[in-house]
Design an enzyme around this catalytic site. Structure first.
Site, PDB file in Angstrom:
ATOM      1  N   GLU A 153      -6.916   4.410   8.116  1.00 19.68           N
ATOM      2  CA  GLU A 153      -6.597   5.839   7.908  1.00 19.68           C
ATOM      3  C   GLU A 153      -7.782   6.554   7.272  1.00 19.68           C
ATOM      4  O   GLU A 153      -8.022   7.731   7.531  1.00 19.68           O
ATOM      5  CB  GLU A 153      -5.322   5.969   7.058  1.00 19.68           C
ATOM      6  N   GLY A 182       1.931   1.972  11.108  1.00 21.73           N
ATOM      7  CA  GLY A 182       2.837   3.117  11.005  1.00 21.73           C
ATOM      8  C   GLY A 182       3.561   3.470  12.297  1.00 21.73           C
ATOM      9  O   GLY A 182       4.159   4.540  12.398  1.00 21.73           O
ATOM     10  N   GLY A 226       2.656  -1.175   4.429  1.00 21.35           N
ATOM     11  CA  GLY A 226       2.458   0.244   4.145  1.00 21.35           C
ATOM     12  C   GLY A 226       3.785   0.964   3.957  1.00 21.35           C
ATOM     13  O   GLY A 226       4.383   0.941   2.877  1.00 21.35           O
ATOM     14  N   GLY A 227       4.276   1.580   5.033  1.00 22.50           N
ATOM     15  CA  GLY A 227       5.478   2.424   4.976  1.00 22.50           C
ATOM     16  C   GLY A 227       6.651   1.791   4.228  1.00 22.50           C
ATOM     17  O   GLY A 227       7.300   2.458   3.412  1.00 22.50           O
ATOM     18  N   GLU A 262      -5.574  -5.567  10.766  1.00 25.12           N
ATOM     19  CA  GLU A 262      -4.608  -4.500  11.009  1.00 25.12           C
ATOM     20  C   GLU A 262      -4.966  -3.771  12.307  1.00 25.12           C
ATOM     21  O   GLU A 262      -5.778  -2.835  12.298  1.00 25.12           O
ATOM     22  CB  GLU A 262      -4.664  -3.482   9.868  1.00 25.12           C
ATOM     23  N   HIS A 284      -9.709   0.977   5.020  1.00 22.14           N
ATOM     24  CA  HIS A 284      -8.421   1.193   5.693  1.00 22.14           C
ATOM     25  C   HIS A 284      -8.628   2.127   6.887  1.00 22.14           C
ATOM     26  O   HIS A 284      -9.387   3.093   6.809  1.00 22.14           O
ATOM     27  CB  HIS A 284      -7.413   1.803   4.699  1.00 22.14           C
ATOM     28  N   SER A 295       3.081  -2.264  10.566  1.00 24.47           N
ATOM     29  CA  SER A 295       4.535  -2.162  10.758  1.00 24.47           C
ATOM     30  C   SER A 295       5.297  -3.407  10.308  1.00 24.47           C
ATOM     31  O   SER A 295       6.278  -3.820  10.929  1.00 24.47           O
ATOM     32  CB  SER A 295       4.860  -1.834  12.228  1.00 24.47           C
ATOM     33  N   ASN A 347       0.862  -1.190   0.000  1.00 22.41           N
ATOM     34  CA  ASN A 347       0.000   0.000   0.000  1.00 22.41           C
ATOM     35  C   ASN A 347       0.897   1.239   0.000  1.00 22.41           C
ATOM     36  O   ASN A 347       1.530   1.543   1.016  1.00 22.41           O
ATOM     37  CB  ASN A 347      -0.888  -0.030   1.260  1.00 22.41           C
ATOM     38  N   TRP A 348       0.946   1.912  -1.143  1.00 21.44           N
ATOM     39  CA  TRP A 348       1.839   3.079  -1.263  1.00 21.44           C
ATOM     40  C   TRP A 348       1.280   4.316  -0.552  1.00 21.44           C
ATOM     41  O   TRP A 348       1.906   5.360  -0.572  1.00 21.44           O
ATOM     42  CB  TRP A 348       2.053   3.413  -2.744  1.00 21.44           C
ATOM     43  N   LYS A 349       0.091   4.211  -0.010  1.00 18.53           N
ATOM     44  CA  LYS A 349      -0.549   5.359   0.659  1.00 18.53           C
ATOM     45  C   LYS A 349      -0.499   6.578  -0.262  1.00 18.53           C
ATOM     46  O   LYS A 349      -0.865   6.476  -1.418  1.00 18.53           O
ATOM     47  CB  LYS A 349       0.089   5.632   2.022  1.00 18.53           C
TER      48      LYS A 349
HETATM   49  C1  PEP Z   1      -1.058  -0.053   6.027  1.00 18.24           C
HETATM   50  O1  PEP Z   1      -0.914   0.921   5.291  1.00 18.24           O
HETATM   51  O2  PEP Z   1      -2.088  -0.730   5.981  1.00 18.24           O
HETATM   52  C2  PEP Z   1      -0.013  -0.392   6.989  1.00 18.24           C
HETATM   53  C3  PEP Z   1      -0.109  -1.524   7.650  1.00 18.24           C
HETATM   54  O3  PEP Z   1       0.994   0.503   7.149  1.00 18.24           O
HETATM   55  P1  PEP Z   1       2.403   0.235   7.863  1.00 18.24           P
HETATM   56  O4  PEP Z   1       3.000  -0.990   7.241  1.00 18.24           O
HETATM   57  O5  PEP Z   1       3.212   1.462   7.599  1.00 18.24           O
HETATM   58  O6  PEP Z   1       2.135   0.023   9.325  1.00 18.24           O
END
Ligand code: PEP
Length: 263
Positions: free
Chosen positions: A98, A184, A242-243, A178, A96, A221, A8-10
Site C-alpha cells: 500500500e 484486502g 490486515g483487515g 504478500e 508494504h 486476506s 497490521n492495523w493499517k
Molecule cells: C496487509 O495489510 O498486509 C494485509 C495482508 O491485509 P489484508 O489481511 O486485509 O489482506
C-alpha cells in the site's frame, strides 16, 4: 515451532481509546494462548500510548508500519529509527504494497529503510509480492514461475548491500510474501502455491543473503476461516493479518488457531 502473527492495523482504529481497548483484548487472548508470537502494528500516533500497556508483559510485541532511513534532519512528517526505539517498538514493517502503490515508495527507498532498520536493531518485516498482472496467467506453473521471478527481482533490489555491513544482523530480517492481488480482496492465494513460493524465498535468503534460518510469513486476506490452511505447513512461519486485525472476534479466533499450530 512458534508461529509469528503480525496484526497490521493499517489506518485504524480512529481513537487511542479504541486502540487501547483492541490491544487489551488481544493481550487477554494471548495470555490464555501462550504459544504463538504476536506483534501488533498500530499507526505511529498510538505507539507511545500503547507502549505502557504492552510493556507490562512480554507476550505481545509492538511493531511500526514503516520507518524512515535517517535518524535526524529536515524530513517533514517522517519517523526515525531512534524515535521508534524510544517507543518500545521491536518490529518494523517495510515495503508494504500500500505504501509502494499510494505513496510511491520505490525499491531504492525500501532498501535504505531495510538497511537503516536492521542497523538500528529492529526485526524487519519486508513485504514483497507480485501484482495482479501475474494472476492473469492461467497456467499455474507458468504463473508461479512469473511470480517467483518478480519476487526474486524485488528481493534483489530491496536487499541490496545487506551482506556488506557488519553492523547488520541479517537474521533479524523476516520476509512477508504478500501477493498484491490478495491484499484486502477477500481472496487469499492458494495455500499450496504459498508454500511453494515460501520455499523458493527461503532458498534465496539462505543462498544469496546467507540467512541461517529464514522466517517467511504469508499475508493477503488471512482471517480466522482460512489461517489454519496456511499454518499447517511447517514452511509457513506465520501470517501478516490486515483487515481482520481490527475485529476483536477475528483476533480472538486467530490467536486460538495460532496456538494450536505452534509447538
Ligand atoms: C496487509 O495489510 O498486509 C494485509 C495482508 O491485509 P489484508 O489481511 O486485509 O489482506
Amino acid at each position: 515451532m512458534r508461529k509469528l502473527i503480525v496484526f497490521n492495523w493499517k489506518m485504524g482504529p480512529p481513537s487511542l481509546a479504541q486502540a487501547k481497548r483492541l490491544l487489551t483484548h488481544n493481550l487477554q487472548q494471548t495470555i490464555k494462548n501462550k504459544n504463538g508470537e504476536i506483534v501488533i502494528c498500530p499507526p505511529f500516533i498510538y505507539l507511545s500510548g500503547l507502549s505502557s500497556v504492552v510493556s507490562r508483559q512480554s507476550l505481545v510485541k509492538l511493531g511500526a508500519q514503516d520507518v524512515f532511513w535517517e535518524n535526524r534532519g529536515a524530513y517533514t512528517g517522517e519517523i526515525s529509527p531512534a524515535m521508534l526505539k524510544n517507543s518500545k517498538v521491536d518490529y518494523v514493517i517495510v515495503g508494504h504494497s500500500e505504501r509502494r502503490r499510494h505513496l510511491g515508495e520505490t525499491d531504492e527507498m525500501i532498501n535504505k529503510k531495510v538497511l537503516a532498520a536492521l542497523r538500528a536493531g529492529f526485526k524487519v518485516i519486508l513485504c514483497v509480492g507480485e501484482p495482479a498482472r501475474e494472476l492473469r496467467i492461467k497456467n499455474n506453473e507458468l504463473r508461479m514461475k512469473a511470480a517467483k521471478n518478480y519476487v526474486k527481482n524485488q528481493l534483489e533490489r530491496d536487499l541490496r548491500g545487506i551482506h556488506n555491513s557488519k553492523f547488520i544482523i541479517r537474521n533479524s530480517l523476516i520476509v512477508a510474501y504478500e501477493p498484491i492481488w490478495a491484499i484486502g480482496t477477500g481472496v487469499p492465494a492458494e495455500p499450496e502455491n504459498v508454500r511453494e513460493m515460501i520455499q523458493f524465498i527461503k532458498k534465496l535468503l539462505i543462498t544469496n543473503y546467507h540467512l541461517l534460518i529464514p522466517k517467511v510469513l504469508y499475508g493477503g486476506s488471512v482471517d480466522s476461516r482460512n489461517i489454519a490452511d496456511f499454518l499447517k505447513y511447517p514452511e509457513i512461519d506465520g501470517a501478516l493479518v490486515g483487515g481482520a486485525s481490527l475485529k476483536s472476534a477475528e483476533v480472538r479466533d486467530i490467536i486460538k488457531i495460532v496456538s494450536k499450530h505452534s509447538t
